[in-house]
Design a protein around this motif. Structure first.
Motif, mmCIF file in Angstrom:
data_model
loop_
_atom_site.group_PDB
_atom_site.id
_atom_site.type_symbol
_atom_site.label_atom_id
_atom_site.label_comp_id
_atom_site.label_asym_id
_atom_site.label_seq_id
_atom_site.Cartn_x
_atom_site.Cartn_y
_atom_site.Cartn_z
ATOM 1 N N LEU A 4 0.830 -1.195 0.000
ATOM 2 C CA LEU A 4 0.000 0.000 0.000
ATOM 3 C C LEU A 4 0.867 1.248 0.000
ATOM 4 N N ASP A 5 1.949 1.218 0.769
ATOM 5 C CA ASP A 5 2.844 2.364 0.842
ATOM 6 C C ASP A 5 3.461 2.653 -0.517
ATOM 7 N N PRO A 10 4.155 8.905 -4.531
ATOM 8 C CA PRO A 10 4.143 9.529 -5.858
ATOM 9 C C PRO A 10 5.250 8.970 -6.734
ATOM 10 N N LEU A 11 4.942 8.824 -8.011
ATOM 11 C CA LEU A 11 5.894 8.231 -8.953
ATOM 12 C C LEU A 11 7.223 8.973 -8.958
ATOM 13 N N PRO A 115 14.517 0.037 -0.325
ATOM 14 C CA PRO A 115 13.439 -0.174 -1.303
ATOM 15 C C PRO A 115 13.246 1.068 -2.171
ATOM 16 N N ALA A 116 12.675 0.871 -3.341
ATOM 17 C CA ALA A 116 12.508 1.971 -4.296
ATOM 18 C C ALA A 116 11.628 3.080 -3.755
ATOM 19 N N HIS A 117 10.741 2.768 -2.796
ATOM 20 C CA HIS A 117 9.822 3.794 -2.282
ATOM 21 C C HIS A 117 10.336 4.478 -1.015
ATOM 22 N N ARG A 121 13.542 12.141 3.146
ATOM 23 C CA ARG A 121 12.776 13.241 3.739
ATOM 24 C C ARG A 121 11.323 12.853 4.013
ATOM 25 N N PHE A 122 10.624 12.376 2.994
ATOM 26 C CA PHE A 122 9.174 12.209 3.104
ATOM 27 C C PHE A 122 8.754 10.981 3.902
ATOM 28 N N LYS A 123 9.638 10.010 4.090
ATOM 29 C CA LYS A 123 9.290 8.829 4.881
ATOM 30 C C LYS A 123 9.732 8.952 6.338
ATOM 31 N N ALA A 124 10.399 10.043 6.693
ATOM 32 C CA ALA A 124 10.812 10.249 8.089
ATOM 33 C C ALA A 124 9.581 10.500 8.956
ATOM 34 N N ILE A 125 9.544 9.882 10.124
ATOM 35 C CA ILE A 125 8.418 10.069 11.039
ATOM 36 C C ILE A 125 8.801 10.914 12.255
#
Length: 287
Positions: A4-5, A10-11, A115-117, A121-125
């Protein structure tokens, strides 16, 4: 969850087909640099310096994304970056090759295929900073570009009490720079600890995200309260005002360190000590 993630990413943020996504741990002394981000004017930045070193290892251009775009003079000992490459190199080669080509004040500490996704920056929690104050009448001749010197005596208990009003989810408009580009001023501070180690006072702050100059503005408010110039309640008053000019002076960048970036369990990364290096002997600082 992983599938799902990937779908929801975004591509433009995915590694292109045929490319590996490599994450790196990076530390640097920021006093010589005009911040992390590469600038068109050609001034010295950490991003440009690191990209040029990695390009020599990859034998092709490298473009980096970082977890936190630190300002001029700000340091890092837990920065996370990523890049995409078709070059086949061992993880050791990425680390050692980069370090051979880097100046003395920038180091790569680890490398890992992701992993490719994954996105630095955007996956930091969560992100964590430490602000280090040297509190003495005499300015130090050593590490004076790695700490903030405050010659007025600071009351740590007053600073600690004031800090608690900033913990939690709040509108931090009063602590953001005028040029801040964040979409929302609402952030969650998970902890804000104030500890003393001899002549050094350390502010340790962990949050889901930070506004531009947020930590330095918090440090400025807490130091003002620590001198007795303002009451303990002033921190809460500044927060509630939501107006930047009520918060006084922005503290100097030299004492600020990005020490840790956190991600969900699906992105396990190598763990190192929580820096900076000269504080690693103080076990009471915690992990």
């Amino acid at each position: 969850m992983d599938h799902l993630d990937i779908i929801e990413t975004p591509l433009a943020e995915l590694a292109p087909v045929g490319f590996k996504r490599i994450a790196l741990g990076v530390e640097y002394k920021g006093s010589r640099y005009r911040g992390w981000q590469r600038q068109a004017s050609g001034v010295l930045t950490v991003q440009q310096t690191l990209e040029e070193a990695l390009a020599k290892v990859a034998d092709s251009p490298v473009s980096l994304m970082c977890a936190g775009r630190t300002d001029a003079g700000v340091h890092a000992c837990g920065q996370v970056v990523h890049f995409d490459t078709q070059a086949e190199r061992s993880l050791k080669a990425w680390v050692m090759g980069a370090n051979i080509n880097l100046p003395h004040d920038v180091s790569v500490t680890w490398a890992q295929v992701m992993p490719a996704h994954f996105h630095a920056r955007f996956k930091a929690i969560a992100r964590r900073y430490r602000y280090v104050i040297y509190n003495d009448q005499i300015r130090p001749a050593h590490i004076n570009e790695e700490i903030t010197w405050n010659h007025r005596p600071l009351d740590v208990e007053r600073m600690r009490a004031a800090a608690q009003s900033l913990v939690g989810t709040h509108d931090f408009s009063a602590f953001r720079a005028g040029q801040c580009q964040a979409k929302s001023p609402i952030k969650q501070i998970h902890h804000l600890r104030v500890s003393q180690h001899g002549k050094m006072i350390v502010l340790d702050i962990r949050a889901n995200a930070f506004l531009h100059h947020m930590v330095r503005n918090i440090a400025g408010v807490l130091m003002t309260i620590g001198t007795g110039e303002r009451p303990i309640e002033w921190a809460a008053e500044v927060l509630e005002s939501r107006v930047r000019r009520t918060g006084g002076v922005t503290a100097h960048p030299y004492g600020l360190y990005l020490v840790q970036v956190e991600y969900r369990d699906e992105f396990p990364l190598p763990e190192r000590f929580i820096g900076p290096h000269f504080l690693t002997g103080f076990s009471e600082l915690g992990g």
